[in-house]
Design an enzyme around this catalytic site. Structure first.
Site, PDB file in Angstrom:
ATOM      1  N   GLU A 371       9.565  23.059  19.648  1.00  0.00           N
ATOM      2  CA  GLU A 371       8.218  22.723  19.486  1.00  0.00           C
ATOM      3  C   GLU A 371       7.597  23.118  18.282  1.00  0.00           C
ATOM      4  O   GLU A 371       6.573  23.209  17.801  1.00  0.00           O
ATOM      5  CB  GLU A 371       7.415  23.654  20.527  1.00  0.00           C
ATOM      6  CG  GLU A 371       7.492  23.466  21.986  1.00  0.00           C
ATOM      7  CD  GLU A 371       6.510  24.168  22.644  1.00  0.00           C
ATOM      8  OE1 GLU A 371       5.964  25.207  22.476  1.00  0.00           O
ATOM      9  OE2 GLU A 371       6.177  23.809  24.055  1.00  0.00           O
ATOM     10  N   GLU A 443       9.979  19.965  29.005  1.00  0.00           N
ATOM     11  CA  GLU A 443       9.077  20.975  29.510  1.00  0.00           C
ATOM     12  C   GLU A 443       7.825  20.159  30.289  1.00  0.00           C
ATOM     13  O   GLU A 443       7.416  19.369  29.791  1.00  0.00           O
ATOM     14  CB  GLU A 443       8.648  22.042  28.758  1.00  0.00           C
ATOM     15  CG  GLU A 443       9.617  22.978  28.070  1.00  0.00           C
ATOM     16  CD  GLU A 443       9.078  23.968  27.074  1.00  0.00           C
ATOM     17  OE1 GLU A 443       7.773  24.473  27.613  1.00  0.00           O
ATOM     18  OE2 GLU A 443       9.761  24.472  26.371  1.00  0.00           O
TER      19      GLU A 443
END
Length: 782
Positions: A371, A443
């Protein structure tokens, strides 16, 4: 390789004198966590310290003239190694292994002192540290330590590539003088039959061999050969490295990942490597058990090792059972500007690929910090390092950004767009900047809908449905290569994340790996055993005005048949799920044929009243739409029904208020046969379901462990999901409890861990509550 996990001493406060042998330390065995932490309100500060480990080492008698190495499989997080007071190694990553030569530092006929200075703090000089992160990075020497005894010339590295399904390329690194030596590759099948044997000069560091009609490794058939590469001088074998070998290729096309040239969809979950109480310090058996749970219980075919490389034992199990792995370097959002931090990031890629590339289960290398924002300068280096060391596997990197710079082969995107009412996934052309490369979801869900085991049934059901919607839409559109949702189980975290008790309740299982309803969504995609999970308890006190709401069942059967007090109501099928093999089954009619059969109304009258009662259940008697009110007036006029008749029918078939409790039965039917039944009715007779992962534990050069999973069930084996009751543990025999002796079942679920203590024999764990009969779990320790 000689395992060195026993006979260590530990001190929470390092001193140079400790490395020299002064003072005393706590006797410990590896794997070890510097601090066992509670399930709730875990404090990261409690395990952050500059601590020390030491042990004495007697070199084997046959080691004279040999080279000696220490190997540490995992030290969290900065380790300095001292041998007889002299520093010989420093390693700055808590998630990869390292080796150091100690040949010239030890005496063969004396005890030698090994000491490790370990920085377990969140030191900002190395990844993943430097900012906040959503997981705990426990400290300790939490993986194995080995003594490796080698000849003067030895095989430093062996990589068996399979760039084609009929080709094996043996890449080798030698340390020492290889003059006049040769290498030999011998491959045997699972029955021990030799299928390949080739020899070549040791100066040739890459040698290609052809294998005829190989049995290919796949997720459905994870066939493993046994391969040995030997270093020989004449007839003498100087060194041998053994590897299990899965022959397969991993490649990509525009939208897909290909295994052996065929499209596969990676249907997976994310996994942290932590456990309640013991953190990262888990035995080989526990690591392998998590892989088994993923494949056998959750029926996924893939796992992402978020957010760091994980145990070799876990990867070994993935190889053996056919679980595809997306593994990545340590990190969580933060990229430091410090040159040393950034160089360590590249080094982490190199160590990850070098140490794990012989696992056929690994499909993708994650070469970005999870991320993180784009950093082309850094990620060009990490991507290049992975491709240099492994030309055959694609690279990827996890981001939450749309249209991020794509330097890797596969765009991995954390898609948190689903809110319960919209589509499950973002379209590929809205997310990736390069439509010619595949995209997968790394995710989804997670923090968007955290769900505790003891939440209301409606929330637990919606949690499962959100997983279903995302997975269904990702599988249906043909543009997603895979979907790894967040995550396998609940996990502790820092104060900046999670619930008030510092737990992220994001898992489809609780922390002890007990299933929430969302686990059944995944389990129902497999065929190995009948699955039927009905989310609702069917107790009227769980519903407004006692009116049972819309419910779902998760099953791999063809249909679900509903019975009320043994009377057939209706059959239900999965509808509207184009991607899932077995979509959730909506059960939205608890009246079915009951009015026609019980009231003896004509078919038209029964249908009209049936529709009116269903509308009343959904809207309430005072909020009926005009069309239903007109139907009611029609029924009253033409069928001579009174208001009292209407209230009686409503109370009997909708409200169920004040009467004898109903017994509801759900039958899962496959091929015309009932394969599983679930009965729901109020019940107070409870019992414990206890699952023991490892009843036969092995004691030796390290300890062994067993995971004990506990659920509180009623007499129909339904989870008592509102129960929060204490449970007491008592160990008898050569075992110990890793964790508290008294714990609380939360949402009717909990567990503990058992560890061997250096002795063999029989042992028993006694589990007791005030509301159930006690349960005794037996172990054999050999």
């Amino acid at each position: 390789m000689i395992l060195l996990d026993n006979d260590w001493e530990f001190t929470p406060a390092w001193t140079d004198a400790f490395a020299e042998g002064s003072g005393t330390g706590e006797p410990v065995r590896l794997p070890h966590t510097v601090k066992e932490v509670p399930l709730h309100e875990a404090d990261p500060a409690s395990y952050q310290m500059i601590c020390g480990y030491r042990r004495m080492l007697k070199i084997p008698d046959d080691a004279e003239g040999k080279r000696l190495f220490l190997q540490f499989d995992g030290c969290a997080h900065i380790a300095e190694v001292f041998v007889n007071g002299k520093k010989c190694a420093e390693h700055r990553c808590g998630y990869t292994a390292f080796r150091t030569e100690i040949t010239d530092l030890v005496s063969l006929n004396e005890e030698n002192r090994i000491a490790v200075k370990l920085d377990t703090t969140e030191n900002p000089s190395i990844p993943p540290f430097g900012f906040v992160m959503d997981y705990l990075a426990y400290g300790g020497i939490y993986r194995d330590v080995w003594l490796d005894v080698r000849n003067q010339t030895y095989l430093n590295d062996v990589y068996l590539r399979t760039p084609r399904t009929d080709q094996i390329i043996a890449k080798t690194q030698l340390d020492g003088d290889a003059d006049g030596m040769e290498l030999q590759l011998c491959v045997k099948d699972e029955e021990g039959n030799e299928v390949l044997s080739e020899t070549w000069p040791a100066s040739e560091h890459s040698h290609a061999c052809r294998i005829i009609n190989p049995h290919l490794w796949s997720m459905e058939d994870p066939y493993l050969y046994q391969a040995e590469v030997s270093l020989k001088k004449g007839k003498e074998i100087l060194d041998t490295v053994s590897r299990h070998l899965g022959i397969r290729t991993v490649s990509i096309d525009q939208d897909h990942i290909l295994l052996n040239g065929k499209q596969v969809f990676l249907r997976g979950l994310n996994r942290h490597q932590c456990y309640p109480y013991v953190g990262y310090a888990a035995s080989q058996s526990l690591q392998r058990e998590d892989a088994r749970i993923l494949k056998a219980e959750l029926q996924v075919n893939a796992v992402r090792t978020s957010h760091y490389p994980q145990s070799q034992y876990f990867l070994d199990a993935c190889d053996e059972i056919g679980l595809a792995v997306f593994t990545e370097i340590p990190g969580w959002q933060h990229i430091s500007s410090d040159p040393g931090w950034r160089e360590q990031c590249v080094q982490n890629v190199r160590e990850m690929v070098m140490q794990y590339r012989n696992h056929p289960s690994i499909f993708l290398w994650g070469v970005r910090i999870n991320e993180s924002l784009d950093d082309d300068e850094l990620y060009q280096k990490t991507n290049a390092a992975a491709h240099e060391l492994d030309p055959d596997r694609p690279t990827s990197g996890v981001r939450y950004l749309e249209k991020s710079h794509l330097l890797e082969d596969v765009y991995a995107f954390n898609d948190f767009s689903h809110n319960g009412t919209n589509g499950g996934v973002r379209p590929k052309d809205k997310v990736t900047p390069d439509g010619n490369k595949p995209m997968l979801i790394s995710e989804a869900n997670g923090h968007m809908f955290p769900t505790k085991p003891y939440d209301t049934w409606q929330r637990r059901q919606e949690h499962a449905l959100r997983h279903a919607r995302v997975l269904n839409d990702a599988m249906a559109d043909g543009k997603h290569a895979g979907c790894f949702q967040w995550c396998m189980f609940d996990y502790p975290t820092h104060q900046d994340f999670g619930s008030g008790d510092r737990i992220c309740y994001h898992g489809v299982m609780d922390s002890f790996r007990n299933p929430k309803p969302a686990a059944s969504l995944y389990a129902s995609q497999g065929e190995s055993e009948p699955i039927l999970e009905v989310c609702t308890p069917m107790d009227i006190g769980d519903y407004n005005a006692g009116q049972i709401g819309e419910i779902y069942a998760f099953t791999n059967a063809d249909e679900v048949r509903l019975y009320k007090n043994d009377q057939f109501v209706k059959s239900f099928h999965s509808e509207g799920w184009s991607g899932l093999k077995h979509g959730p089954v909506k059960i939205d009619d608890l009246i079915g044929e009951l009015i026609r059969e019980n009231e003896h109304f004509p078919e038209a009258e029964a249908k009209l009243i049936h529709d009116c009662l269903l509308a009343a259940k959904e809207k309430g008697m005072s909020n009926l739409p005009l069309s239903i009110k007109l139907k009611l007036l029609y029924a009253m006029k033409h069928y001579h029904l009174t208001m009292e008749d209407g209230y009686r029918l409503f109370g009997t078939y909708v409200g169920n208020w004040g009467g004898k409790a109903t017994v509801w039965r759900f039958d899962a039917v496959k091929g015309g046969k009932v394969v599983k039944s679930v009965v729901k009715t109020p019940d107070t007779k409870l019992h414990l379901e206890v699952k023991n992962s490892n009843p036969c534990m092995h004691e030796g050069s390290t300890y062994d462990m067993s995971a004990i999973r506990i659920r509180l069930l009623d007499s129909n084996d339904n989870l008592a999901s509102y129960a929060q009751i204490p449970v007491c543990f008592r160990a008898e025999g050569p075992i110990e409890i890793a964790g508290p002796k008294i714990a609380v079942l939360e949402g009717g679920m909990g567990g503990t861990y058992i560890r061997t203590v250096g002795k063999t024999g029989n042992a028993v764990l006694h589990i007791q509550t005030d509301q159930t009969e006690s349960v005794s779990v037996s172990f054999i320790i050999d």
